[in-house]
Enzyme design. Structure first.
Site, PDB file in Angstrom:
ATOM      1  N   THR A  64       0.758  -0.886  -0.070  1.00 37.89           N
ATOM      2  CA  THR A  64       0.016   0.036   0.046  1.00 37.89           C
ATOM      3  C   THR A  64       1.063   1.232   0.077  1.00 37.89           C
ATOM      4  OG1 THR A  64      -0.027   0.082   2.394  1.00 37.89           O
ATOM      5  CG2 THR A  64      -1.814  -1.256   1.227  1.00 37.89           C
ATOM      6  N   GLU A  73      -5.711  -3.913  -1.569  1.00 38.58           N
ATOM      7  CA  GLU A  73      -5.983  -5.160  -0.788  1.00 38.58           C
ATOM      8  C   GLU A  73      -6.944  -5.958  -1.610  1.00 38.58           C
ATOM      9  OE1 GLU A  73      -5.543  -2.329   0.424  1.00 38.58           O
ATOM     10  OE2 GLU A  73      -5.217  -2.363   2.394  1.00 38.58           O
ATOM     11  N   LYS A 100     -16.835  15.677  11.089  1.00 41.49           N
ATOM     12  CA  LYS A 100     -17.905  15.639  12.095  1.00 41.49           C
ATOM     13  C   LYS A 100     -18.073  17.111  12.656  1.00 41.49           C
ATOM     14  CE  LYS A 100     -19.769  12.240  14.990  1.00 41.49           C
ATOM     15  NZ  LYS A 100     -19.621  11.227  15.820  1.00 41.49           N
ATOM     16  N   TRP A 109     -22.151  14.156  10.179  1.00 41.78           N
ATOM     17  CA  TRP A 109     -21.086  13.955   9.285  1.00 41.78           C
ATOM     18  C   TRP A 109     -21.250  14.704   8.121  1.00 41.78           C
ATOM     19  CZ3 TRP A 109     -17.641  11.318  11.589  1.00 41.78           C
ATOM     20  CH2 TRP A 109     -17.474  10.212  12.381  1.00 41.78           C
TER      21      TRP A 109
HETATM   22  P1  ADP Z   1      -3.696   3.529  -0.430  1.00 44.36           P
HETATM   23  O1  ADP Z   1      -4.800   2.789   0.507  1.00 44.36           O
HETATM   24  O2  ADP Z   1      -2.571   3.174   0.249  1.00 44.36           O
HETATM   25  O3  ADP Z   1      -4.074   4.978  -0.732  1.00 44.36           O
HETATM   26  P2  ADP Z   1      -4.920   2.188  -2.677  1.00 44.36           P
HETATM   27  O4  ADP Z   1      -4.363   2.749  -4.008  1.00 44.36           O
HETATM   28  O5  ADP Z   1      -5.082   0.911  -2.359  1.00 44.36           O
HETATM   29  O6  ADP Z   1      -3.924   2.957  -1.921  1.00 44.36           O
HETATM   30  O7  ADP Z   1      -5.919   3.120  -2.375  1.00 44.36           O
HETATM   31  C1  ADP Z   1      -7.353   2.567  -1.959  1.00 44.36           C
HETATM   32  C2  ADP Z   1      -8.204   3.519  -1.489  1.00 44.36           C
HETATM   33  O8  ADP Z   1      -8.601   4.706  -2.656  1.00 44.36           O
HETATM   34  C3  ADP Z   1      -9.587   3.206  -1.387  1.00 44.36           C
HETATM   35  O9  ADP Z   1      -9.684   2.836  -0.148  1.00 44.36           O
HETATM   36  C4  ADP Z   1     -10.522   4.458  -1.519  1.00 44.36           C
HETATM   37  O10 ADP Z   1     -10.435   5.175  -0.235  1.00 44.36           O
HETATM   38  C5  ADP Z   1      -9.830   5.083  -2.609  1.00 44.36           C
HETATM   39  N1  ADP Z   1     -10.218   5.113  -3.930  1.00 44.36           N
HETATM   40  C6  ADP Z   1     -10.271   4.203  -4.955  1.00 44.36           C
HETATM   41  N2  ADP Z   1     -11.016   4.145  -5.907  1.00 44.36           N
HETATM   42  C7  ADP Z   1     -11.825   5.199  -5.579  1.00 44.36           C
HETATM   43  C8  ADP Z   1     -12.811   5.751  -6.294  1.00 44.36           C
HETATM   44  N3  ADP Z   1     -13.157   5.443  -7.626  1.00 44.36           N
HETATM   45  N4  ADP Z   1     -13.673   6.743  -5.819  1.00 44.36           N
HETATM   46  C9  ADP Z   1     -13.262   7.289  -4.482  1.00 44.36           C
HETATM   47  N5  ADP Z   1     -12.315   6.677  -3.741  1.00 44.36           N
HETATM   48  C10 ADP Z   1     -11.549   5.792  -4.458  1.00 44.36           C
END
Ligand code: ADP
Length: 537
Positions: A181, A326, A434, A439
């Site tokens: 990640t 993940e 918040k 929210w």
């Molecule tokens: P990191 O968690 O280290 O930022 P990732 O690339 O795995 O790396 O990111 C996943 C996160 O990105 C998701 O949990 C979500 O919050 C965000 N995400 C991914 N795709 C989208 C999307 N289409 N719209 C909004 N948020 C997104």
């Protein structure tokens, strides 16, 4: 039914047999090169043989530090097909994180691009497990380097055994790849992808109602090959015999626009920042992008205004996908259902800006303190996911085991789910604002701001407030030429009719840029620090 093994080697067997004439087009340091799949699979096998001669054995980790190009694709297939594990390293991580993940994954060999090896030279003394470095260069001579022992990728391939065949002794549950990640919160965490997971995920990318990747497509992955395996596209595209165009090192919006036109690309994928850059390029130049059947946007929320511009001005359909490291990553994708085809423009855009419907094979639910959320598009809860390409642990059982509970991945993303099953990400749990016990969604405010004609990018963060606990602050980057024209008051007037009064930001700050992570997402923690400094909190 037969219990045949779902392995990566079986995917390229098909490519070799049925699509030897199809092509891989690759932009490298020295220009654009073209390979048939016959050449490509041959090179993959020779790479397998070369790695074996360097001592790589089943289960060993082979790291790559590379842009999107044909050699990286070769490693994608050669490494897992010889039984080893491909670790695609995000070279934009901090040095501290780079050292951490290379040691943590215990990389034995590193395959490094010519322009990236100085980065590794600067940390080589800290790398505990690397036994050899291989430089991926077009040039005959290796550059001067302090890395030892060092080999030339092309020379290794030249010398390799060209009768080499990949082992058949691979179980579908063996590890094929590992990604970390991006470590926006704490240390990067490793996720292992199995052969089976990648195989099934690739099948999902081909489904008509997901990405519909097909032999007839010409795909250009802009999303880096170190970012969740370029969202799995190189695996699926190679398997299906799809023409692939790799944009190579230091690509710019101009290079992307030119390649889209020149190679008649039909499908491309990247994060919103990339598409905002391309949009600007399309506005300024003249490009023929009529070959595109869709652009896939993911990684962070796709702004509604941007989707609208691509669709209405350039006639380019937009797909919005959601996932995470993940999850391999595809979890959901926006699709307008057949009976929604005559939705008014506003509603259609609203739908496209959401994260879409879960793809076949994956299950989701959202939960909050009252249990499972109601599918009414209003009730908010954390998104939970399970399925055959979803991780069930972090590599070496790393921290944050809260993420895996009772057979579900807890994403940390707060969502609503509507009566059609459409997921909408409202925020990440840590970014929700918040205020007075209620929210506020920063994503909703950002979407509205980015639809303003003078706004290039916008991010909303919370600041502490003695009365309301937290209040939103909007940070805005204006489009070139829009400076001096837009004021805080104008922005507030623009937002007022769209939101309840208590959702409106307390402050609007204009900035030159918004800090981003190594994969182009808003870095909210850093932004919050900047805002607090600027507002003297
Ligand atoms: P990191 O968690 O280290 O930022 P990732 O690339 O795995 O790396 O990111 C996943 C996160 O990105 C998701 O949990 C979500 O919050 C965000 N995400 C991914 N795709 C989208 C999307 N289409 N719209 C909004 N948020 C997104």
């Amino acid at each position: 039914m037969m219990d045949t093994q779902l392995t990566i080697a079986s995917m390229i067997k098909r490519t070799e047999q049925y699509f030897p004439k199809k092509e891989v087009i690759s932009r490298t340091q020295n220009g654009v090169q073209l390979f048939t799949y016959k050449d490509t699979v041959g090179r993959m096998k020779r790479l397998g043989s070369a790695l074996e001669s360097l001592g790589v054995k089943k289960g060993d980790r082979v790291g790559t530090l590379a842009w999107n190009h044909h050699r990286h694709l070769e490693a994608y297939f050669a490494v897992p097909s010889m039984g080893a594990v491909l670790h695609t390293i995000n070279f934009r991580l901090s040095k501290e994180h780079l050292i951490y993940i290379i040691n943590h994954a215990e990389n034995k060999i590193l395959l490094i691009d010519e322009d990236l090896f100085p980065l590794i030279e600067s940390i080589k003394d800290e790398l505990k497990t690397v036994e050899a470095y291989v430089i991926m260069t077009d040039n005959e001579r290796l550059p001067e380097t302090s890395l030892q022992p060092v080999y030339s990728y092309e020379q290794l391939l030249d010398k390799a055994d060209n009768t080499y065949e990949f082992t058949t002794k691979i179980d579908e549950n063996d590890p094929a790849g590992i990604c970390y990640t991006s470590g926006t919160t704490g240390k990067p965490k490793g996720v292992i992808y199995t052969h089976r997971g990648i195989y099934l995920h690739s099948m999902a990318l081909g489904m008509t109602d997901t990405l519909a990747l097909s032999e007839a497509d010409v795909v250009l992955p802009v999303v880096p090959m170190f970012h969740v395996n370029a969202w799995g596209m190189p695996f699926a595209a190679t398997w299906m015999g799809t023409t692939q165009v790799f944009p190579g090192p230091n690509m710019t919006p101009k290079i992307i626009a030119e390649m889209l036109e020149e190679y008649k690309v039909t499908f491309s994928a990247g994060v919103p920042t990339i598409w905002l850059g391309l949009l600007k390029e399309l506005e300024e130049g003249t490009y023929n992008t009529s070959s595109l059947r869709a652009l896939l946007c993911g990684g962070s929320a796709a702004p509604k205004g941007m989707i609208h511009m691509f669709e209405s001005k350039y006639g380019i359909p937009f797909l919005h996908g959601y996932g995470m490291t993940e999850t391999s990553p595809l979890v959901s994708v926006t699709r307008v259902k057949s009976y929604q085809s005559d939705l008014p423009v506003d509603e259609r855009l609203e739908l496209l800006s959401k994260q879409g419907l879960v793809v076949p094979g994956i299950e989701i639910k959202a939960v909050n303190e009252n249990g499972e959320v109601k599918p009414d598009g209003k009730d908010m809860g954390e998104l939970l996911i399970r399925g055959p390409w979803i991780a069930d642990a972090y590599y070496k059982g790393d921290s944050n085991s809260d993420a895996f509970q009772n057979g579900w991945l807890h994403t940390g993303d707060v969502v609503t789910i509507d009566e059609e099953g459409i997921i909408k990400i409202v925020d990440r749990t840590k970014d929700l604002i918040k205020s007075g016990g209620e929210w506020i969604s920063s994503v909703d405010l950002e979407n509205a701001l980015m639809a303003h004609e003078s706004v290039f990018e916008a991010a909303v963060v919370s600041i502490p407030d003695p009365k309301w606990q937290e209040r939103p602050v909007a940070c805005i980057v204006l489009k070139d030429g829009a400076q001096h024209k837009v004021t805080k008051d104008e922005i507030m007037e623009y937002l007022r009719p769209q939101f309840a009064k208590w959702w409106l930001p307390d402050e609007v700050l204009f900035m030159d840029e918004i800090p981003k992570t190594s994969v182009g997402k808003f870095l909210k923690a850093k932004l919050r620090e900047q805002v607090e400094k600027q507002l003297v909190i």
